[in-house]
Design an enzyme around this catalytic site. Structure first.
Site, PDB file in Angstrom:
ATOM      1  N   ASP A 236       0.832  -1.205   0.000  1.00 30.94           N
ATOM      2  CA  ASP A 236       0.000   0.000   0.000  1.00 30.94           C
ATOM      3  C   ASP A 236       0.872   1.263   0.000  1.00 30.94           C
ATOM      4  O   ASP A 236       1.866   1.336   0.724  1.00 30.94           O
ATOM      5  CB  ASP A 236      -0.880  -0.018   1.251  1.00 30.94           C
ATOM      6  CG  ASP A 236      -1.755   1.226   1.367  1.00 30.94           C
ATOM      7  OD1 ASP A 236      -2.537   1.477   0.439  1.00 30.94           O
ATOM      8  OD2 ASP A 236      -1.648   1.939   2.382  1.00 30.94           O
ATOM      9  N   GLU A 277       1.251  -0.536  -5.012  1.00 31.06           N
ATOM     10  CA  GLU A 277       0.446   0.617  -5.412  1.00 31.06           C
ATOM     11  C   GLU A 277       1.392   1.816  -5.534  1.00 31.06           C
ATOM     12  O   GLU A 277       1.792   2.392  -4.526  1.00 31.06           O
ATOM     13  CB  GLU A 277      -0.630   0.914  -4.366  1.00 31.06           C
ATOM     14  CG  GLU A 277      -1.462   2.130  -4.726  1.00 31.06           C
ATOM     15  CD  GLU A 277      -2.180   2.769  -3.536  1.00 31.06           C
ATOM     16  OE1 GLU A 277      -3.216   3.409  -3.757  1.00 31.06           O
ATOM     17  OE2 GLU A 277      -1.700   2.630  -2.386  1.00 31.06           O
TER      18      GLU A 277
END
Ligand SMILES: [Ca+2]
Ligand SMILES: [Ca+2]
Ligand SMILES: [Ca+2]
Length: 455
Positions: A236, A277
């Site tokens: 993330d 990401e």
């Protein structure tokens, strides 16, 4: 170079045709395993499905989706029998955050070694891994180590200047000038000092330049890979781990730190997947692959595919597909249409099933590894705020709500778009997704083939 087993042709305005150079349409291949095909990694044989556990399936009647609920729906994703194609054919799952957290979304963790109690127990997770693997499904989990929750014991302790955890976060005695990547506040006052939080005050950034903190994140990786059996991580906010003065994203130090971290992960489990990401333009994203990440999500391609389906024109897909082939090692990028941070595909396509089928065709016939956001295959709708992008999976016509949706005005479309209605309808979006995923599973040309554009 890739073996040229087949190719995908994109002609003009979104007509997509297949051609198979050496695989006949009747060819049936075994369920993909972790050996990979044609020298590519195992993940290139997979189609992933992104699950928000809280909204997927509740198993114990408390109204909150949980891991046992996911287990109970695994057969929907893949029944483990390669001879049947009544399932969706999914061969990988990305679970959005499942570690203990005070928020509904879980991106702010309070205990990295414990499953969120709303979702179940660590044993439930192990059972999920066993049941998923039995069906040929790999499981990766969200790894959220840029920041912790402000409720994390480390951060609470860090508020005592000079404590063991003081330097685990980034503090300043005076408020530094400057705003964040979105023009937002990034330094927050607390106890006479200021702490850095790039996303939100409730998610203070860890000081990953501190070797003690890096060591703690190694322990977390080891726990989930070795003790819990995860197949890898979705990293993330991977642009933001390590800052370099005013450079808050994609600093050289960030890439170097992530490269070291990946080295550690590879030393534990050489075939663990790290997909990141890195939400920015492909030119920057590609710097991370393959040294700092195995793969990253291709946001430029996602935007192009969505615009193409929306407008009924090429929408710039072809140049970006071609560019991606050059920027990344062969097929090492994750393709998707939208994710949990974006308006749902069906909302953007104003409920047009045919356009959604075009989007599915682009998603599932191109190079790289496809990721499907739960509910996309049945045409669930949803537009910002974020809560409305993450509404309960529509198994049937029953309207379901979650506490987090209260007052958000979420509009859902379960009356028409649901699994029960679409399951037996051969013309449905669900049937279309199912056919495409099984086609991809059955033909290595679609999974690991190269790509040649024609005009
Ligand atoms: Ca529950
Ligand atoms: Ca099957
Ligand atoms: Ca950071």
């Amino acid at each position: 170079m890739l073996m040229k087993k087949g190719f995908v042709v994109i002609v003009g305005l979104c007509f997509i045709l297949f051609s198979f150079a050496s695989n006949s349409l009747m060819a049936q291949e075994a369920t993909p395993d972790k050996t990979g095909t044609d020298g590519l990694p195992w993940w290139n044989d997979r189609t992933f499905y992104e699950i928000f556990v809280r909204s997927f399936q509740d198993s114990n009647g408390d109204g909150i989706g949980d891991l046992q609920g996911v287990i109970s729906k695994l057969d929907y994703l893949n029944d483990g029998d390669p001879k049947t194609n009544t399932d969706l054919g999914i061969t990988g799952i990305w679970l959005m955050p499942i570690m203990e957290s005070p928020s509904y979304h879980g991106y702010d963790v309070t205990d990295y070694m414990k499953v969120e109690p709303d979702y179940g127990t660590n044993d439930d997770f192990k059972q999920l891994i066993t049941e998923a693997h039995k069906r040929g499904i790999a499981v990766i989990i969200d790894m959220d180590i840029n920041h912790t929750s402000s409720e994390h014991p480390w951060f609470k302790d860090a508020q005592k200047a000079g404590s063991e955890h003081d330097q685990w976060y980034r503090w300043s005695d005076t408020k530094p000038a400057g705003l964040g990547p979105w023009g937002e506040q990034i330094w927050y006052a607390l106890g006479g000092r200021f702490y850095y939080a790039v996303f939100w005050s409730g998610m203070p950034d860890l000081n990953l330049s501190n070797p003690d903190v890096t060591a703690a994140t190694h322990d977390i990786a080891k726990f989930w890979l070795d003790d819990m059996g995860a197949d890898g991580f979705r990293m993330d906010g991977a642009r933001y781990y390590v800052e370099d003065k005013d450079k808050l994203a994609d600093s050289d130090g960030n890439l170097a730190w992530l490269k070291d971290w990946k080295g550690y992960v590879d030393s534990l489990k050489p075939d663990a997947l790290m997909v990141g990401e890195v939400w920015t333009t492909s030119f920057v994203v590609s710097k991370y692959v393959p040294k700092s990440l195995d793969m990253a999500f291709e946001f430029d391609l996602a935007t192009a595919m969505l615009n193409s389906a929306k407008s009924g024109t090429n929408g710039g897909v072809l140049p970006i597909e071609t560019r991606s082939q050059k920027l990344y090692p062969p097929n090492q990028y994750a393709r998707f249409v939208t994710n949990h941070d974006q308006n749902r595909t069906m909302f953007e396509l104003t409920g047009d099933v045919n356009k959604a089928k075009i989007a599915a065709s682009m998603l599932l016939t191109g190079a790289g590894v496809p990721f499907i956001y739960y509910g996309e295959e049945i045409g669930m709708t949803g537009a910002k705020p974020d809560e409305c992008l993450r509404t309960p999976m529509q198994w049937d016509t029953t309207a379901r709500t979650e506490d987090f949706m209260a007052g958000k005005g979420c509009k859902t479309n379960e009356a028409i778009f649901n699994v029960a209605a679409e399951d037996s309808d051969k013309a449905s979006l669900l049937s279309y997704y199912r056919d495409l995923i099984h086609l991809r599973n059955d033909h290595s040309a679609l999974r690991v083939g190269s790509f040649t554009p024609f005009k």
